[in-house]
Design an enzyme around this catalytic site. Structure first.
Site, PDB file in Angstrom:
ATOM      1  N   ASP A  52       0.849  -1.201   0.000  1.00  0.00           N
ATOM      2  CA  ASP A  52       0.000   0.000   0.000  1.00  0.00           C
ATOM      3  C   ASP A  52       0.884   1.250   0.000  1.00  0.00           C
ATOM      4  O   ASP A  52       0.655   2.206  -0.753  1.00  0.00           O
ATOM      5  CB  ASP A  52      -0.892   0.047   1.253  1.00  0.00           C
ATOM      6  N   GLU A  75      -5.112   7.344  -0.008  1.00  0.00           N
ATOM      7  CA  GLU A  75      -5.582   6.679   1.217  1.00  0.00           C
ATOM      8  C   GLU A  75      -4.512   6.649   2.294  1.00  0.00           C
ATOM      9  O   GLU A  75      -4.824   6.769   3.481  1.00  0.00           O
ATOM     10  CB  GLU A  75      -6.026   5.237   0.913  1.00  0.00           C
ATOM     11  N   ASP A 120      -6.488   5.207  -4.383  1.00  0.00           N
ATOM     12  CA  ASP A 120      -6.432   4.052  -3.481  1.00  0.00           C
ATOM     13  C   ASP A 120      -5.362   3.139  -4.077  1.00  0.00           C
ATOM     14  O   ASP A 120      -5.600   2.445  -5.068  1.00  0.00           O
ATOM     15  CB  ASP A 120      -7.790   3.347  -3.411  1.00  0.00           C
ATOM     16  N   THR A 125      -6.834  -4.634   0.662  1.00  0.00           N
ATOM     17  CA  THR A 125      -5.609  -4.994   1.400  1.00  0.00           C
ATOM     18  C   THR A 125      -5.777  -6.286   2.183  1.00  0.00           C
ATOM     19  O   THR A 125      -4.880  -7.138   2.190  1.00  0.00           O
ATOM     20  CB  THR A 125      -5.213  -3.860   2.363  1.00  0.00           C
ATOM     21  N   THR A 197     -19.955  -6.615  -0.069  1.00  0.00           N
ATOM     22  CA  THR A 197     -18.790  -6.933   0.758  1.00  0.00           C
ATOM     23  C   THR A 197     -18.733  -8.418   1.146  1.00  0.00           C
ATOM     24  O   THR A 197     -19.774  -9.058   1.296  1.00  0.00           O
ATOM     25  CB  THR A 197     -18.809  -6.075   2.044  1.00  0.00           C
ATOM     26  N   LYS A 226     -15.507  -5.031  -7.284  1.00  0.00           N
ATOM     27  CA  LYS A 226     -16.972  -5.110  -7.429  1.00  0.00           C
ATOM     28  C   LYS A 226     -17.440  -4.262  -8.616  1.00  0.00           C
ATOM     29  O   LYS A 226     -18.327  -4.680  -9.377  1.00  0.00           O
ATOM     30  CB  LYS A 226     -17.646  -4.677  -6.122  1.00  0.00           C
TER      31      LYS A 226
END
Ligand SMILES: Nc1ncnc2c1ncn2[C@@H]1O[C@H](COP(=O)(O)OS(=O)(=O)O)[C@@H](OP(=O)(O)O)[C@H]1O
Ligand SMILES: [Mg+2]
Ligand SMILES: [Mg+2]
Ligand SMILES: [Mg+2]
Length: 312
Positions: A52, A75, A120, A125, A197, A226
């Site tokens: 990240d 982020e 992002d 993650t 989710t 998604k």
């Protein structure tokens, strides 16, 4: 910079190449095997890895160097230093197919002060740390005067199960112009396949899904992943009655899905605002539908009392 090209095309063309470099960095770190996981602390199970951090540095350094007057929000924090970023991570290439686009007239003369880039660097993650690698995406969203108008969803591990050396795939969109990297598809008639989710179920999340009476629910990680399922017509809608997503999760996916003929709003049917001063949480939830799906009709099936649980 390419002489005479509209800034929005330059920014999108740079974002396409930069997202792919970020994807390579994410895969290099996984191969090296030391993910450097830390808990970010504000919320349980909110993880950050070396991937990240490094992917964000690559993206922010590359875009800041070329577009110093544009606001970039990532982020993983707000250091925009580029002097200590490895030269190899600073991407100067641009995607030629994006540069060749006929820019929609409303974006030909964009003031850099009106542009916000939402990053992002690694969406999904926890899936990355659990080996659910195809859930991972790199997201770059470009907002103009608060509206999500262009974006990139790079999926570094696309196809990795059959081709371990995959370069992944990069899907981009510009509202009014279309998308690249895949063909947008209309989902099958006579069914209602929803995606949501896999890890943040709540009573409200379930209630919203049940109200729509789906024929199937696909539970996967990541807003980018998604959105791709919806863009490809594998799901009719992405429905998440939660305030858990943030602006960097949705700016890129919203722009790409809308460029693909879909609609990406909150649970009230309103588009989010992505200006530089907005609050980060997508506090009114997510309701995004594929090309060919009647967004307004489907949204009517969500009870008003449930929508009222997500006030402004
Ligand atoms: N506070 C809070 N409440 C409810 N749900 C939350 C919260 N924070 C994060 N989330 C959900 O967790 C998933 C991962 O979050 P992120 O998108 O931030 O992931 S990542 O950090 O970019 O990997 C993502 O959901 P899914 O990826 O759809 O499972 C987020 O919507
Ligand atoms: Mg996160
Ligand atoms: Mg995310
Ligand atoms: Mg992330």
């Amino acid at each position: 910079m390419s002489q005479g090209k509209p800034m929005i095309l330059e920014l999108l063309a740079s974002s396409v190449k930069t997202s792919a470099k970020a994807g390579q960095i994410i895969k290099d770190i996984m191969r090296q095997g030391d993910l450097g996981i830390v808990e970010k602390g504000s919320e349980p199970n909110d993880l950050q890895t070396e991937a990240d951090r490094s992917a964000q540095r690559c993206i922010i350094a590359s875009l800041t160097k070329k577009f110093p007057n544009v606001t970039i929000i990532g982020e993983e924090g707000h250091s925009h230093r580029i002097d200590d970023v490895v030269q190899d991570w600073i991407v100067s290439e641009v995607d030629q197919s994006v540069l060749a686009l006929d820019c929609p007239p409303q974006y030909k003369e964009v003031n850099p002060q009106d542009v916000v880039v939402w990053v992002d660097p690694l969406d999904g993650t926890s899936e990355y740390t659990q080996g659910l690698l195809d859930h991972v995406t790199v997201l770059i969203g470009i907002a103009v005067q608060g509206r999500a108008v262009a974006g990139v969803i790079h999926q570094p591990y696309y196809g990795y199960k059959t081709a371990p050396d995959t370069l992944g795939r990069t899907i981009w969109g510009l509202v009014g112009s279309g998308i690249g990297g895949i063909q947008a598809q209309t989902p099958p008639k006579g069914e209602l396949i929803l995606t949501t989710t896999r890890s943040h179920n709540t009573a409200l999340v379930v209630e919203a899904l049940e109200a729509l009476k789906p024929s199937k629910i696909v539970r996967v990680g990541g807003a980018g992943h998604k959105a791709l399922l919806v863009i490809e017509g594998l799901c009719h809608a992405y429905v998440f009655a939660s305030n858990g997503c943030k602006k960097w999760d949705t700016c890129g996916p919203e722009a790409v899905l809308e460029a693909a003929g879909g609609v990406f709003t909150d649970l009230h049917g309103n588009h989010y605002s992505y200006g530089k001063d907005v609050a980060y949480p997508d506090a009114q939830g997510i309701f995004a539908t594929a090309k060919g799906v009647d967004h307004a009709e489907l949204l009517k099936k969500i009870p008003q009392a449930l929508k009222d649980a997500f006030p402004y």
